[in-house]
Design a protein around this motif. Structure first.
Motif, mmCIF file in Angstrom:
data_model
loop_
_atom_site.group_PDB
_atom_site.id
_atom_site.type_symbol
_atom_site.label_atom_id
_atom_site.label_comp_id
_atom_site.label_asym_id
_atom_site.label_seq_id
_atom_site.Cartn_x
_atom_site.Cartn_y
_atom_site.Cartn_z
ATOM 1 N N TYR A 43 -0.688 9.976 -3.250
ATOM 2 C CA TYR A 43 -1.743 9.696 -2.269
ATOM 3 C C TYR A 43 -1.107 9.531 -0.895
ATOM 4 O O TYR A 43 0.090 9.316 -0.774
ATOM 5 N N ASN A 44 -1.941 9.656 0.138
ATOM 6 C CA ASN A 44 -1.521 9.353 1.504
ATOM 7 C C ASN A 44 -2.139 8.005 1.851
ATOM 8 O O ASN A 44 -3.359 7.884 1.961
ATOM 9 N N HIS A 45 -1.314 7.002 2.008
ATOM 10 C CA HIS A 45 -1.796 5.649 2.289
ATOM 11 C C HIS A 45 -2.659 5.590 3.546
ATOM 12 O O HIS A 45 -3.638 4.862 3.595
ATOM 13 N N LEU A 94 0.825 -1.203 0.000
ATOM 14 C CA LEU A 94 0.000 0.000 0.000
ATOM 15 C C LEU A 94 0.863 1.258 0.000
ATOM 16 O O LEU A 94 0.647 2.171 -0.789
ATOM 17 N N LYS A 95 1.868 1.289 0.844
ATOM 18 C CA LYS A 95 2.661 2.495 1.066
ATOM 19 C C LYS A 95 3.614 2.814 -0.090
ATOM 20 O O LYS A 95 3.752 3.974 -0.470
ATOM 21 N N TYR A 96 4.253 1.803 -0.645
ATOM 22 C CA TYR A 96 5.321 2.043 -1.616
ATOM 23 C C TYR A 96 5.049 1.545 -3.039
ATOM 24 O O TYR A 96 5.763 1.908 -3.955
ATOM 25 N N HIS A 97 4.036 0.694 -3.213
ATOM 26 C CA HIS A 97 3.838 0.064 -4.521
ATOM 27 C C HIS A 97 2.473 0.343 -5.139
ATOM 28 O O HIS A 97 2.010 -0.413 -5.988
ATOM 29 N N ASN A 98 1.811 1.409 -4.656
ATOM 30 C CA ASN A 98 0.573 1.886 -5.269
ATOM 31 C C ASN A 98 -0.548 0.842 -5.299
ATOM 32 O O ASN A 98 -1.426 0.888 -6.150
ATOM 33 N N GLU A 137 -4.572 7.979 4.732
ATOM 34 C CA GLU A 137 -5.900 8.542 4.436
ATOM 35 C C GLU A 137 -6.794 7.471 3.815
ATOM 36 O O GLU A 137 -7.975 7.374 4.144
ATOM 37 N N LEU A 138 -6.226 6.667 2.922
ATOM 38 C CA LEU A 138 -6.996 5.574 2.313
ATOM 39 C C LEU A 138 -7.442 4.569 3.369
ATOM 40 O O LEU A 138 -8.591 4.124 3.375
ATOM 41 N N VAL A 139 -6.528 4.234 4.283
ATOM 42 C CA VAL A 139 -6.876 3.322 5.383
ATOM 43 C C VAL A 139 -7.946 3.969 6.260
ATOM 44 O O VAL A 139 -8.915 3.316 6.670
ATOM 45 N N GLY A 140 -7.794 5.265 6.531
ATOM 46 C CA GLY A 140 -8.778 5.990 7.339
ATOM 47 C C GLY A 140 -10.162 5.973 6.723
ATOM 48 O O GLY A 140 -11.166 5.790 7.421
ATOM 49 N N GLU A 141 -10.236 6.164 5.402
ATOM 50 C CA GLU A 141 -11.530 6.115 4.712
ATOM 51 C C GLU A 141 -12.193 4.756 4.910
ATOM 52 O O GLU A 141 -13.389 4.667 5.226
#
Length: 177
Positions: free
Chosen positions: A80-82, A34-38, A84-88
């Protein structure tokens, strides 16, 4: 993916910090993907892991979920902020409110993983700024992917408390062994 024992892992300036699992094997691959490989679809699985743990901690509370912010230059680089995606995803599962505007990173910082505890604290010193107009007056749940020394949480706690926001809890997906 295995959970750590339920309950607070440590306390920073009177604020409880919870951690769901250990940064190894599947969790490590999930976070790195998630963090480094989109691999943005992994945000759901990280959030689901966190939510399944969290339900055993504070199932009755309501929170404003505040993901650790990235500096605008790092977010521009990643697109993107990984967290923020987890937060959503975490908010979809929990019914909590996502708040990505309350606190922002105003200082460009180095990645933390190679730094000593004192270097981490110095790296993050004065890295955040609060916009109290964006606070919904609720309990704050700061979320991050990995906590090692707690320095990111500590600096965010300090910044929020300086704005007289004190009802804070911190929650990370993982910690190193």
């Amino acid at each position: 993916m295995e959970f750590l024992s339920y309950g607070k892992r440590f306390v920073i300036d009177g604020i409880s910090v919870y951690v769901a699992g250990v940064y190894e094997k599947t969790l490590q691959k999930l976070i790195r993907g998630l963090k480094y490989h989109n691999q943005r679809d992994l945000a759901y699985y990280q959030a689901k892991f966190m939510w399944e743990y969290w339900q055993n901690i504070m199932p009755e509370c309501q929170f404003e979920v505040v993901p650790v912010p990235l500096h605008k230059s790092r977010q521009h680089k990643r697109h993107y902020n990984h967290m923020e995606l987890v937060g959503e995803e975490f908010c979809r599962l929990s019914g909590y409110t996502l708040n990505t505007k309350l606190i922002r990173r105003i200082k460009e910082t180095k990645p933390q993983y190679k730094l000593t505890p004192s270097e981490r604290a110095e790296n993050l010193s004065n890295a955040f700024e609060v916009d109290k107009n964006e606070w919904f007056s609720g309990k704050i749940l700061i979320i991050d992917d990995i906590t090692t020394t707690g320095s990111t949480f500590a600096e965010m706690i300090k910044t929020l408390k300086s704005a007289d926001i004190n009802d804070i809890t911190c929650f990370a997906t993982t910690t190193p062994k």
